[in-house]
Design a protein around this motif. Structure first.
Motif, PDB file in Angstrom:
ATOM      1  N   THR A 179       0.830  -1.206   0.000  1.00  0.00           N
ATOM      2  CA  THR A 179       0.000   0.000   0.000  1.00  0.00           C
ATOM      3  C   THR A 179       0.866   1.259   0.000  1.00  0.00           C
ATOM      4  N   ALA A 180       1.873   1.293   0.868  1.00  0.00           N
ATOM      5  CA  ALA A 180       2.745   2.468   0.944  1.00  0.00           C
ATOM      6  C   ALA A 180       3.497   2.672  -0.371  1.00  0.00           C
ATOM      7  N   PHE A 181       3.973   1.558  -0.944  1.00  0.00           N
ATOM      8  CA  PHE A 181       4.682   1.647  -2.220  1.00  0.00           C
ATOM      9  C   PHE A 181       3.762   2.156  -3.323  1.00  0.00           C
ATOM     10  N   SER A 182       2.573   1.570  -3.437  1.00  0.00           N
ATOM     11  CA  SER A 182       1.656   1.933  -4.510  1.00  0.00           C
ATOM     12  C   SER A 182       1.244   3.396  -4.410  1.00  0.00           C
ATOM     13  N   ARG A 183       1.032   3.864  -3.193  1.00  0.00           N
ATOM     14  CA  ARG A 183       0.642   5.263  -3.007  1.00  0.00           C
ATOM     15  C   ARG A 183       1.744   6.200  -3.490  1.00  0.00           C
ATOM     16  N   LEU A 184       2.985   5.933  -3.102  1.00  0.00           N
ATOM     17  CA  LEU A 184       4.094   6.799  -3.493  1.00  0.00           C
ATOM     18  C   LEU A 184       4.366   6.695  -4.993  1.00  0.00           C
ATOM     19  N   PHE A 185       4.261   5.485  -5.543  1.00  0.00           N
ATOM     20  CA  PHE A 185       4.494   5.287  -6.971  1.00  0.00           C
ATOM     21  C   PHE A 185       3.485   6.083  -7.790  1.00  0.00           C
ATOM     22  N   GLU A 186       2.234   6.057  -7.388  1.00  0.00           N
ATOM     23  CA  GLU A 186       1.204   6.788  -8.131  1.00  0.00           C
ATOM     24  C   GLU A 186       1.373   8.295  -7.979  1.00  0.00           C
ATOM     25  N   GLN A 187       1.800   8.745  -6.795  1.00  0.00           N
ATOM     26  CA  GLN A 187       2.070  10.170  -6.612  1.00  0.00           C
ATOM     27  C   GLN A 187       3.159  10.640  -7.565  1.00  0.00           C
ATOM     28  N   ARG A 188       4.166   9.797  -7.767  1.00  0.00           N
ATOM     29  CA  ARG A 188       5.310  10.181  -8.589  1.00  0.00           C
ATOM     30  C   ARG A 188       5.014  10.064 -10.085  1.00  0.00           C
ATOM     31  N   THR A 189       4.297   9.021 -10.494  1.00  0.00           N
ATOM     32  CA  THR A 189       4.133   8.742 -11.923  1.00  0.00           C
ATOM     33  C   THR A 189       2.744   9.063 -12.462  1.00  0.00           C
ATOM     34  N   GLY A 190       1.763   9.220 -11.580  1.00  0.00           N
ATOM     35  CA  GLY A 190       0.396   9.413 -12.047  1.00  0.00           C
ATOM     36  C   GLY A 190      -0.289   8.113 -12.428  1.00  0.00           C
ATOM     37  N   GLN A 191       0.378   6.977 -12.200  1.00  0.00           N
ATOM     38  CA  GLN A 191      -0.171   5.663 -12.518  1.00  0.00           C
ATOM     39  C   GLN A 191       0.056   4.720 -11.349  1.00  0.00           C
ATOM     40  N   SER A 192      -0.865   3.775 -11.164  1.00  0.00           N
ATOM     41  CA  SER A 192      -0.619   2.714 -10.197  1.00  0.00           C
ATOM     42  C   SER A 192       0.449   1.785 -10.765  1.00  0.00           C
ATOM     43  N   PRO A 193       1.101   0.974  -9.925  1.00  0.00           N
ATOM     44  CA  PRO A 193       2.090   0.024 -10.454  1.00  0.00           C
ATOM     45  C   PRO A 193       1.506  -0.897 -11.528  1.00  0.00           C
ATOM     46  N   ILE A 194       0.260  -1.351 -11.356  1.00  0.00           N
ATOM     47  CA  ILE A 194      -0.364  -2.228 -12.346  1.00  0.00           C
ATOM     48  C   ILE A 194      -0.570  -1.482 -13.664  1.00  0.00           C
ATOM     49  N   GLN A 195      -1.046  -0.248 -13.599  1.00  0.00           N
ATOM     50  CA  GLN A 195      -1.246   0.543 -14.817  1.00  0.00           C
ATOM     51  C   GLN A 195       0.083   0.791 -15.528  1.00  0.00           C
ATOM     52  N   TYR A 196       1.131   1.073 -14.744  1.00  0.00           N
ATOM     53  CA  TYR A 196       2.447   1.305 -15.336  1.00  0.00           C
ATOM     54  C   TYR A 196       2.929   0.051 -16.061  1.00  0.00           C
ATOM     55  N   ARG A 197       2.794  -1.108 -15.423  1.00  0.00           N
ATOM     56  CA  ARG A 197       3.231  -2.358 -16.057  1.00  0.00           C
ATOM     57  C   ARG A 197       2.460  -2.603 -17.344  1.00  0.00           C
ATOM     58  N   GLN A 198       1.160  -2.395 -17.338  1.00  0.00           N
ATOM     59  CA  GLN A 198       0.350  -2.613 -18.538  1.00  0.00           C
ATOM     60  C   GLN A 198       0.771  -1.675 -19.662  1.00  0.00           C
ATOM     61  N   GLN A 199       1.087  -0.421 -19.310  1.00  0.00           N
ATOM     62  CA  GLN A 199       1.551   0.526 -20.326  1.00  0.00           C
ATOM     63  C   GLN A 199       2.864   0.062 -20.937  1.00  0.00           C
ATOM     64  N   GLN A 200       3.785  -0.424 -20.107  1.00  0.00           N
ATOM     65  CA  GLN A 200       5.075  -0.884 -20.608  1.00  0.00           C
ATOM     66  C   GLN A 200       4.917  -2.108 -21.505  1.00  0.00           C
ATOM     67  N   ILE A 201       3.994  -3.009 -21.170  1.00  0.00           N
ATOM     68  CA  ILE A 201       3.735  -4.174 -22.011  1.00  0.00           C
ATOM     69  C   ILE A 201       3.201  -3.739 -23.364  1.00  0.00           C
ATOM     70  N   SER A 202       2.295  -2.772 -23.360  1.00  0.00           N
ATOM     71  CA  SER A 202       1.732  -2.280 -24.611  1.00  0.00           C
ATOM     72  C   SER A 202       2.808  -1.670 -25.489  1.00  0.00           C
ATOM     73  N   GLN A 203       3.720  -0.925 -24.901  1.00  0.00           N
ATOM     74  CA  GLN A 203       4.799  -0.297 -25.669  1.00  0.00           C
ATOM     75  C   GLN A 203       5.736  -1.350 -26.258  1.00  0.00           C
ATOM     76  N   ARG A 204       6.017  -2.417 -25.499  1.00  0.00           N
ATOM     77  CA  ARG A 204       6.897  -3.474 -26.009  1.00  0.00           C
ATOM     78  C   ARG A 204       6.291  -4.186 -27.208  1.00  0.00           C
ATOM     79  N   GLN A 205       4.980  -4.283 -27.239  1.00  0.00           N
ATOM     80  CA  GLN A 205       4.321  -4.974 -28.339  1.00  0.00           C
ATOM     81  C   GLN A 205       4.483  -4.233 -29.661  1.00  0.00           C
ATOM     82  N   ILE A 206       4.790  -2.923 -29.593  1.00  0.00           N
ATOM     83  CA  ILE A 206       4.989  -2.129 -30.795  1.00  0.00           C
ATOM     84  C   ILE A 206       6.375  -2.353 -31.370  1.00  0.00           C
ATOM     85  N   LEU A 207       7.318  -2.750 -30.498  1.00  0.00           N
ATOM     86  CA  LEU A 207       8.713  -2.874 -30.935  1.00  0.00           C
ATOM     87  C   LEU A 207       8.891  -3.976 -31.979  1.00  0.00           C
TER      88      LEU A 207
END
Length: 308
Positions: free
Chosen positions: A280-308
């Motif tokens: 919980t503490a990690f997810s809160r700080l991660f979202e404050q810094r990136t604007g995304q939850s850790p799960i959302q960030y991972r999904q975005q990175q997977i989507s970007q890799r699929q374009i490569l």
């Protein structure tokens, strides 16, 4: 101040991953990478838009280093410019991101070569994570690196054996130029390089870089370098520009972002491995810094890799 010994010991690599081409007046979102990202503008005029920062205007020869986890976008002003060779990034296994506006055309395009940057020093990895603000350098026509732009364009337009390695080498030259010119101009963003002249501060920095997941405190770091808590805190802040715990938080987030991007470990496991007591503490700080939850960030990175 002489930084020659610092540059001698830098282990710097660049990993070209995309050629971004924008035609006409338009924007292209580039997201936020777990590594620092270098953008080298090959053609056209535009801007790099960074969340929470003033827009950075760019033109051919602009070098812009974006720190890890900073969301940004590339904007084309759609102004006609000098003709450039047609790039063939697919041949080099570089993702070719193309955005075309309603008034697009080959004579008004922005082309940027994008690369992830890694910097090690004296065996410590991820020294580039000590940079927290964008660094901008514009290679003017008289700069010795100006021909590098033409060489990169040549390799992109007529790929052959070794072109990708050649582009990586040329970008590494650009990165060294960016760092050394900013050091000469006493850039605040590179204060950490001055810290390397203080052996005690460097020992503490290296402990944070090598093992951000350890249970570091100001007291434990001070004891490690044989200082009182107050003396160590003052010297660290004077050399680096912030306290060690603030830096430790950033390093943990950067390490976590790379684990989210490159693997499939559960978020809770990643949180504990980088030093957070709870998901919980990690997810809160991660979202404050990136604007995304850790799960959302991972999904975005997977989507970007699929374009490569």
């Amino acid at each position: 101040m002489n930084f020659e010994h610092v540059f001698d010991q830098l282990e710097l690599t660049t990993d070209p991953f995309a050629v971004c081409e924008l035609r006409g007046e338009c924007d292209l979102g580039l997201g936020q990478d777990a590594n620092a990202t270098l953008h080298y503008i090959l053609a056209g005029e535009g801007a790099i838009l960074i969340r929470g920062e003033p827009a950075i205007e760019v033109s051919p020869g602009s070098l812009v280093l974006i720190p890890a986890l900073q969301s940004h976008a590339l904007r084309s002003f759609g102004r006609p410019g000098e003709p450039v060779p047609k790039c063939d990034p697919a041949e080099l296994k570089l993702r070719h991101v193309l955005e075309v506006s309603r008034d697009g055309g080959d004579d008004n395009q922005v082309i940027a070569l994008c690369a992830r940057v890694r910097v090690g020093l004296r065996g410590a990895e991820d020294v580039i994570d000590l940079i927290r603000s964008p660094i901008v350098e514009r290679i003017d026509p008289d700069n010795p690196l100006r021909p590098v732009l033409n060489m990169i364009l040549q390799e992109l337009s007529r790929p052959t054996t070794g072109s990708r390695a050649m582009i990586r080498s040329l970008l590494t030259q650009c990165m060294i130029e960016l760092l050394r010119r900013r050091v000469v101009h006493d850039d605040e963003g590179l204060r950490w390089m001055a810290a390397l002249r203080d052996p005690s501060v460097w020992e503490a920095l290296r402990a944070l870089l090598d093992a951000p997941g350890d249970a570091h405190t100001v007291e434990s770091l001070a004891a490690r370098v044989g200082m009182s808590r107050s003396t160590f805190a003052q010297r660290f802040a004077a050399a680096y520009g912030s306290g060690p715990i603030e830096l430790l938080r950033d390093l943990r987030l950067h390490r976590a972002a790379r684990l989210l991007r490159d693997g499939d470990l559960p978020v809770k496991t990643i949180a504990h491995s980088v030093g957070f007591s709870s998901r919980t503490a990690f997810s809160r700080l991660f979202e404050q810094r990136t604007g995304q939850s850790p799960i959302q960030y991972r999904q975005q990175q997977i989507s970007q890799r699929q374009i490569l």
